[in-house]
Each structure stands twice: as structure tokens, then as C-alpha cells.
Motif scaffolding. Structure first.
Motif, PDB file in Angstrom:
ATOM      1  N   THR A  36      -8.299  -4.882   3.524  1.00  0.00           N
ATOM      2  CA  THR A  36      -8.191  -6.193   4.162  1.00  0.00           C
ATOM      3  C   THR A  36      -8.236  -7.238   3.065  1.00  0.00           C
ATOM      4  N   ILE A  37      -7.512  -8.316   3.269  1.00  0.00           N
ATOM      5  CA  ILE A  37      -7.412  -9.374   2.264  1.00  0.00           C
ATOM      6  C   ILE A  37      -8.018 -10.643   2.828  1.00  0.00           C
ATOM      7  N   ALA A  38      -8.957 -11.226   2.065  1.00  0.00           N
ATOM      8  CA  ALA A  38      -9.598 -12.469   2.490  1.00  0.00           C
ATOM      9  C   ALA A  38      -8.689 -13.653   2.189  1.00  0.00           C
ATOM     10  N   SER A  39      -9.001 -14.804   2.749  1.00  0.00           N
ATOM     11  CA  SER A  39      -8.259 -16.031   2.452  1.00  0.00           C
ATOM     12  C   SER A  39      -8.379 -16.333   0.962  1.00  0.00           C
ATOM     13  N   PRO A  40      -7.364 -16.968   0.379  1.00  0.00           N
ATOM     14  CA  PRO A  40      -7.410 -17.210  -1.066  1.00  0.00           C
ATOM     15  C   PRO A  40      -8.470 -18.227  -1.460  1.00  0.00           C
ATOM     16  N   LEU A  41      -9.065 -17.988  -2.615  1.00  0.00           N
ATOM     17  CA  LEU A  41      -9.987 -18.941  -3.225  1.00  0.00           C
ATOM     18  C   LEU A  41      -9.205 -19.688  -4.292  1.00  0.00           C
ATOM     19  N   GLU A  42      -9.358 -21.000  -4.342  1.00  0.00           N
ATOM     20  CA  GLU A  42      -8.607 -21.796  -5.310  1.00  0.00           C
ATOM     21  C   GLU A  42      -9.374 -21.911  -6.614  1.00  0.00           C
ATOM     22  N   LYS A  87      -1.415 -25.462 -13.723  1.00  0.00           N
ATOM     23  CA  LYS A  87      -2.476 -25.866 -12.800  1.00  0.00           C
ATOM     24  C   LYS A  87      -2.952 -24.831 -11.787  1.00  0.00           C
ATOM     25  N   ARG A  88      -2.117 -24.313 -10.921  1.00  0.00           N
ATOM     26  CA  ARG A  88      -2.576 -23.586  -9.733  1.00  0.00           C
ATOM     27  C   ARG A  88      -2.856 -22.111  -9.988  1.00  0.00           C
ATOM     28  N   LYS A  89      -4.030 -21.672  -9.482  1.00  0.00           N
ATOM     29  CA  LYS A  89      -4.408 -20.254  -9.491  1.00  0.00           C
ATOM     30  C   LYS A  89      -5.097 -19.938  -8.175  1.00  0.00           C
ATOM     31  N   LEU A  90      -4.765 -18.772  -7.615  1.00  0.00           N
ATOM     32  CA  LEU A  90      -5.370 -18.327  -6.365  1.00  0.00           C
ATOM     33  C   LEU A  90      -5.979 -16.947  -6.569  1.00  0.00           C
ATOM     34  N   VAL A  91      -7.163 -16.731  -5.995  1.00  0.00           N
ATOM     35  CA  VAL A  91      -7.839 -15.439  -6.070  1.00  0.00           C
ATOM     36  C   VAL A  91      -7.948 -14.870  -4.663  1.00  0.00           C
ATOM     37  N   TYR A  92      -7.479 -13.640  -4.499  1.00  0.00           N
ATOM     38  CA  TYR A  92      -7.595 -12.930  -3.229  1.00  0.00           C
ATOM     39  C   TYR A  92      -8.613 -11.812  -3.395  1.00  0.00           C
ATOM     40  N   VAL A  93      -9.650 -11.816  -2.574  1.00  0.00           N
ATOM     41  CA  VAL A  93     -10.662 -10.758  -2.591  1.00  0.00           C
ATOM     42  C   VAL A  93     -10.193  -9.647  -1.650  1.00  0.00           C
ATOM     43  N   ASP A 145       0.864  -1.185   0.000  1.00  0.00           N
ATOM     44  CA  ASP A 145       0.000   0.000   0.000  1.00  0.00           C
ATOM     45  C   ASP A 145       0.901   1.236   0.000  1.00  0.00           C
ATOM     46  N   PHE A 146       0.767   2.065  -1.050  1.00  0.00           N
ATOM     47  CA  PHE A 146       1.540   3.294  -1.152  1.00  0.00           C
ATOM     48  C   PHE A 146       0.604   4.471  -0.938  1.00  0.00           C
ATOM     49  N   GLU A 147       0.889   5.319   0.027  1.00  0.00           N
ATOM     50  CA  GLU A 147       0.060   6.484   0.304  1.00  0.00           C
ATOM     51  C   GLU A 147       0.861   7.754   0.098  1.00  0.00           C
ATOM     52  N   GLY A 148       0.413   8.604  -0.842  1.00  0.00           N
ATOM     53  CA  GLY A 148       0.988   9.927  -1.038  1.00  0.00           C
ATOM     54  C   GLY A 148       2.490   9.990  -1.188  1.00  0.00           C
ATOM     55  N   GLY A 149       3.097   9.057  -1.911  1.00  0.00           N
ATOM     56  CA  GLY A 149       4.526   9.088  -2.143  1.00  0.00           C
ATOM     57  C   GLY A 149       5.366   8.575  -0.995  1.00  0.00           C
ATOM     58  N   LYS A 150       4.743   8.117   0.069  1.00  0.00           N
ATOM     59  CA  LYS A 150       5.488   7.574   1.203  1.00  0.00           C
ATOM     60  C   LYS A 150       5.993   6.177   0.853  1.00  0.00           C
ATOM     61  N   GLN A 151       6.850   5.649   1.705  1.00  0.00           N
ATOM     62  CA  GLN A 151       7.348   4.294   1.518  1.00  0.00           C
ATOM     63  C   GLN A 151       6.184   3.308   1.635  1.00  0.00           C
ATOM     64  N   GLY A 152       6.197   2.251   0.825  1.00  0.00           N
ATOM     65  CA  GLY A 152       5.118   1.270   0.820  1.00  0.00           C
ATOM     66  C   GLY A 152       5.032   0.475   2.104  1.00  0.00           C
ATOM     67  N   LYS A 153       3.809   0.107   2.459  1.00  0.00           N
ATOM     68  CA  LYS A 153       3.558  -0.708   3.650  1.00  0.00           C
ATOM     69  C   LYS A 153       3.076  -2.078   3.180  1.00  0.00           C
ATOM     70  N   VAL A 154       3.681  -3.148   3.669  1.00  0.00           N
ATOM     71  CA  VAL A 154       3.311  -4.500   3.268  1.00  0.00           C
ATOM     72  C   VAL A 154       1.989  -4.866   3.932  1.00  0.00           C
ATOM     73  N   LEU A 155       0.988  -5.192   3.103  1.00  0.00           N
ATOM     74  CA  LEU A 155      -0.314  -5.603   3.622  1.00  0.00           C
ATOM     75  C   LEU A 155      -0.427  -7.112   3.751  1.00  0.00           C
ATOM     76  N   HIS A 156       0.185  -7.819   2.792  1.00  0.00           N
ATOM     77  CA  HIS A 156       0.049  -9.274   2.768  1.00  0.00           C
ATOM     78  C   HIS A 156       1.263  -9.850   2.039  1.00  0.00           C
TER      79      HIS A 156
END
Length: 137
Positions: free
Chosen positions: A65-71, A49-55, A4-15
Motif C-alpha cells: 500500500t502506498i501512503a499519500s506523498p510527503l513534500e 525545487k520539488r521532491k515527493l516521498v512515498y512511504v 508489482d512483478f510476481e514470479g515472472g508474471k506481467q506487472g500490476k500497476v499499484l500507483h
């Protein structure tokens, strides 16, 4: 990682999930990344084969907020491309350009069965486009 990058600040890791611990492999998601144009979901795919979807959701304060991955896995497929489709305000949809293949062992078994029956063998590989719809919870 989702940053997450806000207003040119350093990015914050969300997930920052770990998909595989042995490096970049064809079955480890990370080679393909597609986002819904409205920013509601992200699909991460592997070559095979593998694909994951994050809502992605926002709480009352606007924090992501990030939900658990859907396969969205599909066996015996090789992915060539992955894209998020714009469908207005309906649920997010992703499209994948994939090639379906048959395992070598299956081909030998089918050829043995076909030679016993007298039928010829054909090529069962086909290219297809597949879409994934994400249902919000």
C-alpha cells in the motif's frame, strides 16, 4: 508508476500519479528516483525545487500500500543527484546533491543596495548535500 512483478508474471500497476500535464519540465518530479534500500520509501524529484516521498507499507496479506506523498520541497535549488541511504532499521533517509541559487531579480536588488552602501558584491551560490528523513506514521 509503481509496478508489482510476481514470479515472472506481467506487472500490476499499484500507483500511477500524474505530476504534470505539460510534459517533462524542470519543476515536475520524475527526473530523479531514489528508493530506500529496504524498500520502505521512494523519493521522486524534479531538477528544480520539488521532491515527493512515498512511504510503502504492507498489509496483513503482504500487499503493498502506498501512503499519500510527503513534500520535501526547497526553493531556489537545482538537484544534480538523489539517493536513498542505508541506515539499518531507522526511518528512511534520502540525500540530494543540490545547488542553491539566487533569482536574477534578487541579485539586481542586492547590487542596488550594496552600491548605495559602498560594499562589494559576492557570489552567494553554494553547493550542498541535503538529507531528508522520513517519519513513519
Amino acid at each position: 508508476s509503481v509496478l508489482d512483478f510476481e514470479g515472472g508474471k506481467q506487472g500490476k500497476v499499484l500507483h500511477c500519479p500524474a505530476f504534470g500535464k505539460t510534459g517533462c519540465r524542470r519543476g515536475t518530479p520524475g527526473q530523479y528516483l531514489a528508493a530506500d534500500p529496504k524498500g520502505r520509501a521512494i523519493m521522486i524529484g524534479a531538477i528544480e525545487k520539488r521532491k515527493l516521498v512515498y512511504v510503502l507499507n504492507r498489509d496483513g496479506e503482504g500487499n503493498v500500500t502506498i501512503a499519500s506523498p510527503l513534500e520535501a520541497h526547497k526553493s531556489n535549488t537545482i538537484t544534480f543527484s538523489l539517493v536513498g541511504l542505508d541506515n539499518g532499521y531507522d526511518n528512511p533517509i534520502f540525500a540530494a546533491l543540490e545547488l542553491t541559487y539566487i533569482d536574477y531579480d534578487q541579485i539586481e536588488d542586492e547590487n542596488d543596495d550594496l552600491s548605495d552602501s559602498g560594499a562589494g558584491s559576492g557570489d552567494d551560490n553554494n553547493a550542498s548535500t541535503r538529507t531528508h528523513s522520513v517519519q513513519k506514521q
